[in-house]
Design an enzyme around this catalytic site. Structure first.
Site, PDB file in Angstrom:
ATOM      1  CE  LYS A  22       9.846  20.883   4.965  1.00 43.34           C
ATOM      2  NZ  LYS A  22       8.738  20.014   4.532  1.00 43.34           N
ATOM      3  CG  ASN A  23       6.161  22.716   4.690  1.00 41.55           C
ATOM      4  OD1 ASN A  23       6.930  22.031   4.007  1.00 41.55           O
ATOM      5  ND2 ASN A  23       5.702  22.322   5.864  1.00 41.55           N
ATOM      6  CB  CYS A 116       5.867   9.331   4.913  1.00 37.05           C
ATOM      7  SG  CYS A 116       4.835  10.482   5.782  1.00 37.05           S
ATOM      8  NE  ARG A 121       1.960  13.441   5.149  1.00 36.22           N
ATOM      9  CZ  ARG A 121       3.022  14.223   5.035  1.00 36.22           C
ATOM     10  NH1 ARG A 121       4.208  13.748   5.298  1.00 36.22           N
ATOM     11  NH2 ARG A 121       2.898  15.469   4.642  1.00 36.22           N
ATOM     12  N   PRO A 122      -2.968   9.860   2.662  1.00 33.71           N
ATOM     13  CG  PRO A 122      -5.251   9.693   3.056  1.00 33.71           C
ATOM     14  CD  PRO A 122      -3.930   9.759   3.760  1.00 33.71           C
ATOM     15  CB  VAL A 123      -2.922  12.113  -2.702  1.00 37.73           C
ATOM     16  CG1 VAL A 123      -1.565  12.353  -2.073  1.00 37.73           C
ATOM     17  CG2 VAL A 123      -2.905  10.847  -3.546  1.00 37.73           C
ATOM     18  CG  ASP A 305       4.737  20.608  10.348  1.00 40.29           C
ATOM     19  OD1 ASP A 305       4.452  19.400  10.366  1.00 40.29           O
ATOM     20  OD2 ASP A 305       4.661  21.307   9.322  1.00 40.29           O
ATOM     21  CB  ILE A 327      -2.583  16.712  11.908  1.00 39.13           C
ATOM     22  CG1 ILE A 327      -3.043  18.025  12.556  1.00 39.13           C
ATOM     23  CG2 ILE A 327      -2.489  16.853  10.384  1.00 39.13           C
ATOM     24  CD1 ILE A 327      -4.338  18.586  12.034  1.00 39.13           C
ATOM     25  NE  ARG A 397      12.152  15.217   3.591  1.00 40.43           N
ATOM     26  CZ  ARG A 397      10.897  14.930   3.911  1.00 40.43           C
ATOM     27  NH1 ARG A 397      10.639  13.936   4.723  1.00 40.43           N
ATOM     28  NH2 ARG A 397       9.904  15.620   3.404  1.00 40.43           N
TER      29      ARG A 397
HETATM   30  N1  EPU Z   1      -5.406  13.969   4.139  1.00 38.99           N
HETATM   31  C1  EPU Z   1      -6.286  13.088   3.593  1.00 38.99           C
HETATM   32  N2  EPU Z   1      -6.437  13.079   2.231  1.00 38.99           N
HETATM   33  C2  EPU Z   1      -5.744  13.914   1.420  1.00 38.99           C
HETATM   34  C3  EPU Z   1      -4.839  14.837   1.976  1.00 38.99           C
HETATM   35  C4  EPU Z   1      -4.702  14.842   3.346  1.00 38.99           C
HETATM   36  O1  EPU Z   1      -6.924  12.305   4.297  1.00 38.99           O
HETATM   37  O2  EPU Z   1      -5.926  13.847   0.209  1.00 38.99           O
HETATM   38  C5  EPU Z   1      -5.217  14.012   5.600  1.00 38.99           C
HETATM   39  C6  EPU Z   1      -3.792  13.675   6.015  1.00 38.99           C
HETATM   40  O3  EPU Z   1      -3.581  12.279   6.084  1.00 38.99           O
HETATM   41  C7  EPU Z   1      -3.702  14.365   7.360  1.00 38.99           C
HETATM   42  C8  EPU Z   1      -4.559  15.610   7.144  1.00 38.99           C
HETATM   43  O4  EPU Z   1      -5.366  15.349   6.019  1.00 38.99           O
HETATM   44  O5  EPU Z   1      -4.301  13.559   8.336  1.00 38.99           O
HETATM   45  C9  EPU Z   1      -3.785  16.897   6.905  1.00 38.99           C
HETATM   46  O6  EPU Z   1      -2.736  16.675   5.978  1.00 38.99           O
HETATM   47  P1  EPU Z   1      -2.316  17.750   4.886  1.00 38.99           P
HETATM   48  O7  EPU Z   1      -2.757  17.273   3.547  1.00 38.99           O
HETATM   49  O8  EPU Z   1      -2.743  19.091   5.326  1.00 38.99           O
HETATM   50  O9  EPU Z   1      -0.751  17.629   4.929  1.00 38.99           O
HETATM   51  P2  EPU Z   1       0.189  17.893   3.710  1.00 38.99           P
HETATM   52  O10 EPU Z   1      -0.394  18.926   2.859  1.00 38.99           O
HETATM   53  O11 EPU Z   1       0.578  16.595   3.097  1.00 38.99           O
HETATM   54  C10 EPU Z   1       1.581  19.834   4.812  1.00 38.99           C
HETATM   55  C11 EPU Z   1       3.022  20.054   5.165  1.00 38.99           C
HETATM   56  C12 EPU Z   1       3.381  19.149   6.339  1.00 38.99           C
HETATM   57  C13 EPU Z   1       2.468  19.506   7.519  1.00 38.99           C
HETATM   58  C14 EPU Z   1       0.996  19.350   7.104  1.00 38.99           C
HETATM   59  C15 EPU Z   1       0.016  19.773   8.179  1.00 38.99           C
HETATM   60  C16 EPU Z   1       3.960  20.664   3.025  1.00 38.99           C
HETATM   61  C17 EPU Z   1       4.841  20.300   1.881  1.00 38.99           C
HETATM   62  N3  EPU Z   1       3.836  19.746   4.000  1.00 38.99           N
HETATM   63  O12 EPU Z   1       1.484  18.455   4.448  1.00 38.99           O
HETATM   64  O13 EPU Z   1       4.731  19.453   6.682  1.00 38.99           O
HETATM   65  O14 EPU Z   1       2.723  18.647   8.601  1.00 38.99           O
HETATM   66  O15 EPU Z   1       0.747  20.148   5.921  1.00 38.99           O
HETATM   67  O16 EPU Z   1       0.217  21.094   8.543  1.00 38.99           O
HETATM   68  O17 EPU Z   1       3.425  21.754   3.073  1.00 38.99           O
HETATM   69  C18 EPU Z   1       6.826  19.018   7.684  1.00 38.99           C
HETATM   70  O18 EPU Z   1       7.218  20.103   7.227  1.00 38.99           O
HETATM   71  O19 EPU Z   1       7.486  18.363   8.540  1.00 38.99           O
HETATM   72  C19 EPU Z   1       5.545  18.472   7.243  1.00 38.99           C
HETATM   73  C20 EPU Z   1       5.221  17.184   7.387  1.00 38.99           C
END
Ligand code: EPU
Length: 416
Positions: A22-23, A116, A121-123, A305, A327, A397
């Site tokens: 999926k990812n 969530c 989970r900020p961006v 995960d 994480i 999902r």
């Molecule tokens: N973070 C920030 N700011 C940002 C982005 C991330 O502070 O702008 C923090 C997050 O809050 C977290 C850390 O950085 O503490 C890592 O998060 P990451 O951004 O890597 O997670 P993601 O990209 O949103 C993907 C997977 C997740 C998986 C994580 C970690 C996808 C679509 N999702 O999420 O998958 O847990 O990487 O490996 O690729 C799942 O499949 O169940 C799932 C949640």
């Protein structure tokens, strides 16, 4: 609302095939927006997050043809850059549309995903990264409004190695004017897989597999064909379920290369593991596993995960162990549900101390997120009596036909 009922009946045995990841599929689908030429993708998993991603693409004006695990996307008639909250809130991966829309169309209007169950989970990493490439970004009424005539190459260092932020920047930089150097990138295999697709589309990317990626932007990208790699987390979930039930299974259509840490922990727990080129055999010899310490961290360390699934394994194992989640700040929602089944788990901040029990008991429990659902399934398979798992939409999902696959391994499982 659908529920899953599992009657614990001991060891899983037999063979199971895993679906595409999926990812990995989500960024591949987003990358289709970078080119006006069609993208063909095979091994697409039949999971709800993919349905949501394709619904979003259709709203933008893409033509999507899906037949079994094959997918064709034609983005030549895109008429919108708007990704609405109603869909984005159900799947945070939708943030992956931001980089490609901005890079190809010069603007994007993508809903903020919001929090969530597993954390806030900020961006910010996505936004500051795109700003470094020259995008003008404002947040208005819950939407990220981004504009850039053409993105320009830049040097950007992520504060946190975010998986989807690395993917967004990689896609955006591929169409930027000039060279971009991205440092402290996530090194998850899904990032490398996206880079392979982008290169097939004509992108110029160096440093694959490392934490520094150098992207020489090109004017346009072409169509391509791509096969989604096997799901390493689905693979790990079945192996952990077999270990927890003292079983013996072979997982087919997988890739053992991306699972070193998880396989090492399963061996440490006492399972015997044999690897083939595209299969993994796990055998517990009918024995109960030993509890193993887990510390989640970015790839190549132990994946967050797989944390919930190992929590269930430890809850049934001999001895005690700690599970540390580094994480996501709130990824322990499964603990209270496992406790309802008799698990002995003590939470201290982001550490769980798990004292294994010989048996858990079936109980009504609630799935709170995707991987939490998988941990409840594992506990239920090994428990005495019936477990009724509510809110199984979380499971759908990210796991394709998990109930049918587990039934094929001998589990007594049904949807009601
Ligand atoms: N973070 C920030 N700011 C940002 C982005 C991330 O502070 O702008 C923090 C997050 O809050 C977290 C850390 O950085 O503490 C890592 O998060 P990451 O951004 O890597 O997670 P993601 O990209 O949103 C993907 C997977 C997740 C998986 C994580 C970690 C996808 C679509 N999702 O999420 O998958 O847990 O990487 O490996 O690729 C799942 O499949 O169940 C799932 C949640």
């Amino acid at each position: 609302m659908e529920k899953i009922v599992i009657t614990g009946n001991g060891p899983l045995r037999g063979e199971v095939r895993v679906a595409g990841a999926k990812n990995a599929a989500l960024p591949i689908i987003a990358a289709s927006l970078l080119s006006a030429e069609p993208l063909q993708v095979s091994n697409i998993p039949g999971v709800r997050d993919i349905d949501t991603a394709l619904k979003l693409l259709t709203l933008l004006g893409c033509q999507v043809e899906r037949s079994g695990t094959d997918l064709a996307i034609d983005t030549s008639k895109v008429h919108s850059v708007y990704a609405p909250y109603e869909l984005v809130k159900t799947m945070r991966g939708a943030i992956l549309l931001l980089g490609p829309l901005l890079a190809r169309f010069g603007e994007a209007d993508v809903s903020l995903p919001g929090g969530c169950a597993i954390g806030s989970r900020p961006v910010n990493e996505h936004i500051t990264g795109l700003q470094a490439l020259g995008a003008e970004i404002t947040i208005e009424a819950g939407y990220i409004k981004a504009k850039a005539k053409r993105l320009r190459g830049a040097h950007f260092t992520f504060d946190i190695p975010s998986v989807t932020a690395t993917e967004n920047l990689l896609m955006a930089a591929s169409l930027a004017d000039g060279t971009t150097v991205l440092e402290n990138c996530a090194m998850e295999p899904e990032v490398g897989d996206l880079a392979r697709l982008l290169i097939a589309m004509g992108a110029r990317i160096d440093g694959m597999g490392s934490s520094t990626l150098t992207i020489a932007g090109v004017e346009r990208l072409s169509g391509a064909s791509h096969r989604v790699p096997p799901d390493r987390i689905e693979t790990g979930t079945f192996l952990t379920a077999a270990a927890a039930t003292r079983g013996s299974i072979r997982v087919l259509d997988t890739n053992p290369d991306f699972l070193h840490h998880v396989l090492g922990k399963l061996e440490q727990a006492g399972a015997n593991i044999v690897l083939g080129p595209d299969w993994i055999h796990l055998d517990t010899g009918g024995k109960r596993c030993q509890a193993v310490h887990i510390n989640t961290a970015p790839y190549p360390a132990f994946p967050t995960d797989m944390q919930a699934q190992f929590m269930a394994l430890n809850a049934l194992a001999e001895g005690s162990a700690t599970v540390v989640e580094n994480i996501f700040e709130n990824r322990f929602m499964h603990v209270a549900e496992l406790q309802r089944m008799g698990a002995d788990i003590e939470l201290q901040g982001h550490t769980a101390i798990v004292r294994g029990r010989e048996r858990l008991q079936g109980a009504p429990v609630m799935a709170t997120d995707l991987r939490a659902s998988a941990s409840l399934i594992i506990a239920a398979l090994a428990a005495e009596g019936d477990t009724i798992i509510d809110r199984v939409y979380h499971l759908d999902r990210g796991y394709a036909n998990i109930d049918l696959k587990l039934a094929g391994l001998g589990a007594i499982i049904k949807r009601v």
